[in-house]
Write an enzyme that holds these catalytic residues in place. Structure first.
Site, short mmCIF file in Angstrom:
data_model
loop_
_atom_site.label_atom_id
_atom_site.label_comp_id
_atom_site.label_asym_id
_atom_site.label_seq_id
_atom_site.Cartn_x
_atom_site.Cartn_y
_atom_site.Cartn_z
N SER A 152 37.82 12.94 -22.19
CA SER A 152 38.98 13.26 -21.37
C SER A 152 39.98 12.12 -21.31
O SER A 152 41.10 12.30 -20.82
CB SER A 152 38.53 13.61 -19.94
OG SER A 152 37.88 12.48 -19.34
N HIS A 175 39.03 19.11 -25.63
CA HIS A 175 38.83 18.70 -24.25
C HIS A 175 38.72 19.92 -23.35
O HIS A 175 39.71 20.59 -23.05
CB HIS A 175 40.00 17.82 -23.79
CG HIS A 175 39.86 17.37 -22.37
ND1 HIS A 175 40.94 17.19 -21.53
CD2 HIS A 175 38.75 17.09 -21.62
CE1 HIS A 175 40.51 16.82 -20.33
NE2 HIS A 175 39.19 16.76 -20.37
N GLU A 187 42.21 21.68 -24.37
CA GLU A 187 43.21 20.88 -25.08
C GLU A 187 42.67 20.55 -26.47
O GLU A 187 41.59 19.98 -26.60
CB GLU A 187 43.50 19.58 -24.32
CG GLU A 187 44.25 19.81 -23.02
CD GLU A 187 44.48 18.53 -22.24
OE1 GLU A 187 45.56 18.40 -21.63
OE2 GLU A 187 43.57 17.68 -22.19
N ASN A 225 45.67 15.33 -17.99
CA ASN A 225 45.38 14.09 -17.27
C ASN A 225 46.56 13.12 -17.28
O ASN A 225 46.71 12.32 -16.34
CB ASN A 225 44.14 13.42 -17.86
CG ASN A 225 42.87 14.12 -17.43
OD1 ASN A 225 42.85 14.84 -16.44
ND2 ASN A 225 41.80 13.93 -18.18
#
Length: 321
Positions: A152, A175, A187, A225
């Site tokens: 991540s 991800h 992702e 993120n």
């Protein structure tokens, strides 16, 4: 060798100059998957893939760890089955048994990846551990297998850097989000070296298991993120500056911005130690992020982590649970 890697963690298209991706029909269709790492994320990935009729081998260092992963999957599947067949106990049991039958358990990554179309790594967020693991996985997997990390926060290109050029062309980020069975997004992270056909295969796999892929280039935090971390950190700085208390900030964002969770609720859910690990890493060594005030260390966050207030998993964080 693999055991050492795990223990150290405590947690056809032809490419010019490379071997062609001309494997069997099973591999071409991503039917056989190896998931390395039987924790919550790895078990969730294995569950979702098996639910969508993929043959999965879940790998971890010990039978005990694998049994925990299988128990986690079984518990999750029972919840799904109750919703899917609310008035049919027999159908519920059959559903759970059918999915579990497609998940093999192994403490031998070499054997697990030997016939895999896709190898997904979901071990500890430590780049040295991941690099060591992938060196062995790439050597054991088929020459056309897609290699993917579920990291991540770590750069996909850096994880793949020690590998040969052929393996780097087959390397992507996949991800997933926690909890994997519920969260729809994956992702798909492409490096500059990743072959477009490999990225396409990763996208197709995500769709085949009922997820919605979002493709992005390899950059710190990818998409989600990279946007969430500054949001959560700025909320913490509002608290540090005495602007408002966590409950009021959370209420403001839920009612004013329509967010399902406030930033402090989200911090506690993600894990304060996880947030600190990512932010500190980006601030010190993130590509283009070194010294960026958005990711500067937070005294409040440091204090909470040091005192063991790590969030929901610890029963206490910004809130008590």
């Amino acid at each position: 060798m693999f055991a050492a890697v795990f223990r150290s963690s405590v947690p056809a298209i032809r490419v010019p100059g490379a071997r062609g991706f001309s494997g069997s029909a099973a591999r071409a269709s991503m039917q056989r998957i190896a998931v390395v790492g039987g924790g919550q994320m790895g078990s969730g990935i294995a569950q979702v893939a098996a639910t969508h009729n993929h043959d999965v081998t879940l790998v971890d260092v010990s039978q005990e760890a694998l049994d925990r992963g299988r128990a986690y999957i079984a518990k999750s599947l029972k919840r799904v089955a109750k919703k899917k067949f609310p008035d049919d106990a027999s159908a519920q049991g059959g559903f759970v048994d059918d999915v579990l039958a497609r998940i093999a358990l192994s403490t031998s990554p070499e054997a697990a990846v030997r016939d895999a179309a896709l190898v997904v790594e979901a071990v500890v967020e430590n780049i040295a551990v991941k690099q060591q693991l992938f060196a062995a996985l790439a050597a054991a997997a088929p020459a056309d297998a897609v290699l993917a990390s579920n990291t991540s926060s770590l750069p996909i290109g850096k994880i793949a850097a020690p590998l040969g050029a052929d393996a780097r062309r087959r390397f992507v980020g996949l991800h997933f989000f926690n909890p994997v069975p519920q969260m729809k997004l994956v992702e798909v992270v492409r490096t500059d070296e990743a072959e477009p056909a490999v990225v396409d295969r990763a996208v197709a796999f995500a769709k085949a298991i009922g997820k919605t892929p979002a493709v992005c280039k390899d950059t710190p935090g990818f998409i989600v993120n990279r946007l969430l971390l500054p949001y959560m950190m700025e909320a913490i700085r509002l608290l540090e500056r005495g602007v408002a208390e966590p409950r009021d900030i959370d209420t403001a964002m839920k009612l004013g911005a329509g967010y399902p969770m406030g930033p402090f609720e989200l911090c506690d859910y993600v894990g304060l130690d996880t947030i600190k690990f990512i932010v500190d890493g980006w601030h010190q060594d993130g590509d283009g992020l070194q010294g960026n005030p958005l990711f500067a260390p937070s005294a409040k966050l440091d204090e909470l982590v040091k005192s063991g207030r790590l969030g929901v998993k610890a029963g206490k964080g910004f809130y008590d649970y």
